[in-house]
Design a protein around this motif. Structure first.
Motif, PDB file in Angstrom:
ATOM      1  N   PRO A 326      41.101  51.269  54.009  1.00 54.55           N
ATOM      2  CA  PRO A 326      41.977  52.444  53.813  1.00 54.55           C
ATOM      3  C   PRO A 326      43.312  52.314  54.548  1.00 54.55           C
ATOM      4  CG  PRO A 326      40.107  52.979  55.242  1.00 54.55           C
ATOM      5  CD  PRO A 326      39.817  51.642  54.642  1.00 54.55           C
ATOM      6  N   SER A 327      43.333  51.650  55.709  1.00 55.92           N
ATOM      7  CA  SER A 327      44.609  51.520  56.418  1.00 55.92           C
ATOM      8  C   SER A 327      45.564  50.623  55.630  1.00 55.92           C
ATOM      9  CB  SER A 327      44.388  50.960  57.824  1.00 55.92           C
ATOM     10  OG  SER A 327      43.874  49.645  57.778  1.00 55.92           O
ATOM     11  N   SER A 328      45.023  49.591  54.968  1.00 50.27           N
ATOM     12  CA  SER A 328      45.866  48.741  54.118  1.00 50.27           C
ATOM     13  C   SER A 328      46.439  49.553  52.964  1.00 50.27           C
ATOM     14  CB  SER A 328      45.051  47.565  53.581  1.00 50.27           C
ATOM     15  OG  SER A 328      44.595  46.747  54.636  1.00 50.27           O
ATOM     16  N   LEU A 329      45.627  50.449  52.407  1.00 49.16           N
ATOM     17  CA  LEU A 329      46.094  51.315  51.317  1.00 49.16           C
ATOM     18  C   LEU A 329      47.232  52.217  51.798  1.00 49.16           C
ATOM     19  CD1 LEU A 329      45.533  52.123  48.350  1.00 49.16           C
ATOM     20  CD2 LEU A 329      43.988  53.872  49.226  1.00 49.16           C
ATOM     21  N   LEU A 330      47.082  52.775  52.990  1.00 47.76           N
ATOM     22  CA  LEU A 330      48.136  53.635  53.540  1.00 47.76           C
ATOM     23  C   LEU A 330      49.425  52.843  53.783  1.00 47.76           C
ATOM     24  CD1 LEU A 330      46.055  55.715  56.112  1.00 47.76           C
ATOM     25  CD2 LEU A 330      47.203  56.603  54.079  1.00 47.76           C
ATOM     26  N   LEU A 331      49.288  51.646  54.345  1.00 48.71           N
ATOM     27  CA  LEU A 331      50.474  50.828  54.599  1.00 48.71           C
ATOM     28  C   LEU A 331      51.186  50.455  53.308  1.00 48.71           C
ATOM     29  CD1 LEU A 331      49.127  48.441  57.401  1.00 48.71           C
ATOM     30  CD2 LEU A 331      50.896  50.174  57.636  1.00 48.71           C
ATOM     31  N   LEU A 332      50.432  50.340  52.217  1.00 45.89           N
ATOM     32  CA  LEU A 332      51.032  50.014  50.934  1.00 45.89           C
ATOM     33  C   LEU A 332      51.703  51.230  50.303  1.00 45.89           C
ATOM     34  CD1 LEU A 332      51.385  47.912  48.634  1.00 45.89           C
ATOM     35  CD2 LEU A 332      49.187  48.718  47.736  1.00 45.89           C
ATOM     36  N   ASN A 333      51.050  52.407  50.396  1.00 45.31           N
ATOM     37  CA  ASN A 333      51.518  53.587  49.644  1.00 45.31           C
ATOM     38  C   ASN A 333      52.542  54.429  50.395  1.00 45.31           C
ATOM     39  OD1 ASN A 333      49.872  52.896  47.506  1.00 45.31           O
ATOM     40  ND2 ASN A 333      48.177  54.228  48.117  1.00 45.31           N
ATOM     41  N   LEU A 334      52.443  54.497  51.719  1.00 42.50           N
ATOM     42  CA  LEU A 334      53.363  55.368  52.458  1.00 42.50           C
ATOM     43  C   LEU A 334      54.833  54.988  52.250  1.00 42.50           C
ATOM     44  CD1 LEU A 334      51.459  56.064  55.797  1.00 42.50           C
ATOM     45  CD2 LEU A 334      52.213  57.754  54.115  1.00 42.50           C
ATOM     46  N   PRO A 335      55.209  53.713  52.292  1.00 41.16           N
ATOM     47  CA  PRO A 335      56.613  53.389  52.006  1.00 41.16           C
ATOM     48  C   PRO A 335      57.041  53.814  50.609  1.00 41.16           C
ATOM     49  CG  PRO A 335      55.530  51.536  53.071  1.00 41.16           C
ATOM     50  CD  PRO A 335      54.459  52.509  52.712  1.00 41.16           C
ATOM     51  N   VAL A 336      56.128  53.721  49.631  1.00 41.90           N
ATOM     52  CA  VAL A 336      56.455  54.153  48.261  1.00 41.90           C
ATOM     53  C   VAL A 336      56.681  55.665  48.227  1.00 41.90           C
ATOM     54  CG1 VAL A 336      55.614  54.277  45.892  1.00 41.90           C
ATOM     55  CG2 VAL A 336      55.155  52.234  47.272  1.00 41.90           C
ATOM     56  N   VAL A 337      55.794  56.431  48.908  1.00 37.39           N
ATOM     57  CA  VAL A 337      55.951  57.888  48.957  1.00 37.39           C
ATOM     58  C   VAL A 337      57.274  58.268  49.632  1.00 37.39           C
ATOM     59  CG1 VAL A 337      54.984  60.009  49.918  1.00 37.39           C
ATOM     60  CG2 VAL A 337      53.467  58.293  48.925  1.00 37.39           C
ATOM     61  N   LYS A 338      57.613  57.532  50.698  1.00 37.77           N
ATOM     62  CA  LYS A 338      58.870  57.829  51.399  1.00 37.77           C
ATOM     63  C   LYS A 338      60.070  57.574  50.493  1.00 37.77           C
ATOM     64  CE  LYS A 338      61.381  56.784  55.642  1.00 37.77           C
ATOM     65  NZ  LYS A 338      61.388  56.010  56.912  1.00 37.77           N
TER      66      LYS A 338
END
Length: 560
Positions: A326-338
């Motif tokens: 899940p942390s890898s998923l967050l690192l991938l998606n958070l920059p996209v959301v930003k």
């Protein structure tokens, strides 16, 4: 013109007088230390013609910690006593304390205990008391404590005076005179070094006299500096290291030293009973029992800790894997959301200007437009922190060494680690020192893994300092029992006694508020265990900490 020449001459004379007076008034900060030139292993001139021995190394260590400029002079003992009394030397680095001598000299706390022995040629009867020497020809060092004693107590022996203990033993071994009275350890040392196989101690060691620094009465200020330096070395363990280096080999078990040690122990016990009585003896036994009990408890704790670490390693390995996804998923998606929110900001601002404020996530947009970017940044930073913790967990849970087949130079590993954390060191302290042992043998292991341990120890030392004027010292050496040793010594805030045993526990940290995870030393302990080594700590709150890494030599490494 004559007046001009007169003034010039007068000026030159005045200048010469000023320079002479300045030279004469310049403070002489050189401290001259005297000693016996042939009293091994305490003090002697070595094969290179330089002062050496236990006393000499101890004096240099005291000078180092106290910032003293010293010169060590070794010569015949009676000459050195005379030089002290005439002011040619300022102090003697080793003198036996006696009541008569305290009338002339002042003494520091002892740095050794000197026992005396009676030597004779093999086959001679044992001597139980000095009174049995009446009428005998006895060789003794001129000006030594036994010379003083025999004269003051009128033993009635015919004294043969020599300059050194070595002269006394050689004279006895050559068949001349009846007995030689010498200090116990120097006598045993010289008997072995000179290969004098026809002489032996013929009585139990006696005396047990205090042996330390001495100055003439009236010079107690200088003596206080040596006493303070000696106390510092005792508290840091350095004095014990020097003692073990020079005097330890003579106290190793095995014939003839085992028998000598047993005799010395019996004499010491009798003296303690006489001086302190049954109460002191009982207290000593109580301390011995307490120490043994603590050792057993420590061994039990280590066994429990090892079992706990094995079980915890298996658990942590699984947890780290589960968190990583899940942390890898967050690192991938958070920059996209930003990035998406930044693209929406223009549209949201236009809507806000035309229609006024509106709700966004249950709060007014005018408030949320500043909060959302900060929340996204905090979430991304927190996710990165989770990833770092997971990486530490993986290191901690790694089962078995990756590759432990390199021949590793400990000095090279330490030097590399220091270069890697140079910036951290420079920000933490203005006083960093690294001393590397000469010609250290290699050990078998993994250089990169041990480098990680060294980095953790140095970074911890840097974080412990409360100001840049506090120091960090790193040292490598080969121990007397043929093990490689690294010491990282800091003058930081120290560690409470209750916390010392928990330093290798995962997630234990005293720096939780500063972002510490408590995994660095746990990982280090696991790596050291892989290498069959040992990682221990000594600390006093407010006085600093010493981290000690010990590694065994690889099998087949030359020991000489």
């Amino acid at each position: 013109m004559r007046i001009h020449h007169c003034l010039q001459s007068l000026l030159l004379c005045c200048l010469g007088l000023i320079m002479a007076s300045t030279s004469a008034a310049a403070p002489d900060d050189l401290i001259r230390i005297g000693g016996d030139h042939n009293y091994p292993p305490y003090e002697f001139i070595n094969e290179d013609g330089q002062p050496d021995g236990y006393n000499t190394e101890l004096t240099r260590a005291i000078a180092e910690v106290m910032g003293m400029n010293i010169e060590i002079r070794l010569d015949q003992w009676d000459s050195m006593r005379n030089n002290l009394e005439t002011g040619q030397v300022d102090a003697l680095q080793g003198m036996v304390l006696s009541e008569d001598r305290t009338r002339t000299y002042a003494f520091s706390p002892p740095h050794a205990i000197i026992n005396q022995s009676i030597f004779a040629r093999r086959g001679e009867a044992r001597v139980a008391d000095l009174a049995e020497l009446r009428g005998k020809e006895v060789i003794v060092q001129n000006g030594g404590i036994l010379h003083d004693y025999l004269l003051q107590n009128r033993v009635g022996a015919n004294l043969i005076l020599v300059d050194t203990h070595a002269d006394a033993l050689r004279l006895l071994a050559s068949g001349q005179h009846d007995y030689a009275l010498v200090a116990n350890l120097p006598g045993l040392y010289l008997e072995r070094e000179l290969e004098l196989s026809n002489i032996t101690p013929v009585g139990q060691p006696f005396g047990a006299q205090h042996y330390g620094y001495s100055v003439l009465k009236g010079n107690e200020d200088l003596l206080a500096r040596f006493s303070e330096g000696l106390a510092i070395l005792k508290n840091t363990g350095r004095q014990q290291e020097i003692y073990d280096k020079w005097l330890g080999p003579l106290e190793q078990p095995g014939w003839p030293w085992a028998k000598i040690g047993q005799i010395t122990a019996w004499i010491s016990a009798i003296l303690l009973v006489v001086l302190g009585g049954i109460v002191v003896w009982n207290r000593m036994l109580t301390r011995q029992v307490s120490r043994r009990t603590e050792e057993l408890k420590l061994q039990q704790q280590q066994l429990i800790q090892a079992d706990k670490m094995t079980s915890l390693g298996i658990l942590v390995s699984g947890v780290a894997h589960e968190i990583n996804n899940p942390s890898s998923l967050l690192l991938l998606n958070l920059p996209v959301v930003k990035d998406a929110y930044q693209d929406l900001e223009t549209i949201l601002e236009e809507y806000y200007e035309k229609h006024g404020d509106f709700d966004m996530g249950g709060l007014a947009y005018s408030r949320m437009r500043d909060e959302v970017p900060r929340m996204l940044d905090d979430m991304l930073a927190g996710t990165h922190r989770i990833r770092r913790i997971v990486d530490d967990l993986r290191d901690f849970a790694r089962q078995g060494p990756a590759d432990l087949d390199e021949m590793v130079d400990l000095n090279d590993v330490v030097a590399t680690a220091i270069r890697l954390v140079d910036n951290t060191i420079r920000h933490a302290t203005d006083h960093f020192e690294a001393n590397y042992g000469d010609n250290l043998p290699a050990f078998q292991g993994n250089a990169q893994r041990i480098e990680q341990v060294v980095i953790n120890l140095i970074v911890n030392a840097c974080q412990a300092l409360e100001s840049s004027d506090r120091s960090i010292r790193v040292r490598t050496l080969l121990t007397p029992d043929r093990k490689l040793r690294l010491e990282v010594r800091d003058q930081g805030r120290g560690i409470e006694a209750d916390d010392l045993s928990r330093l290798s526990d995962p997630f234990f940290t005293t720096r939780r508020e500063q972002g510490g995870t408590g995994l660095g030393l746990s990982v280090s302990a696991s790596i050291v265990q892989e290498h069959n080594g040992n990682l221990t700590y000594r600390s006093q709150p407010g006085k600093g900490t010493v981290a000690i890494l010990t590694l065994p030599l690889s099998q087949g490494t030359p020991t000489a």
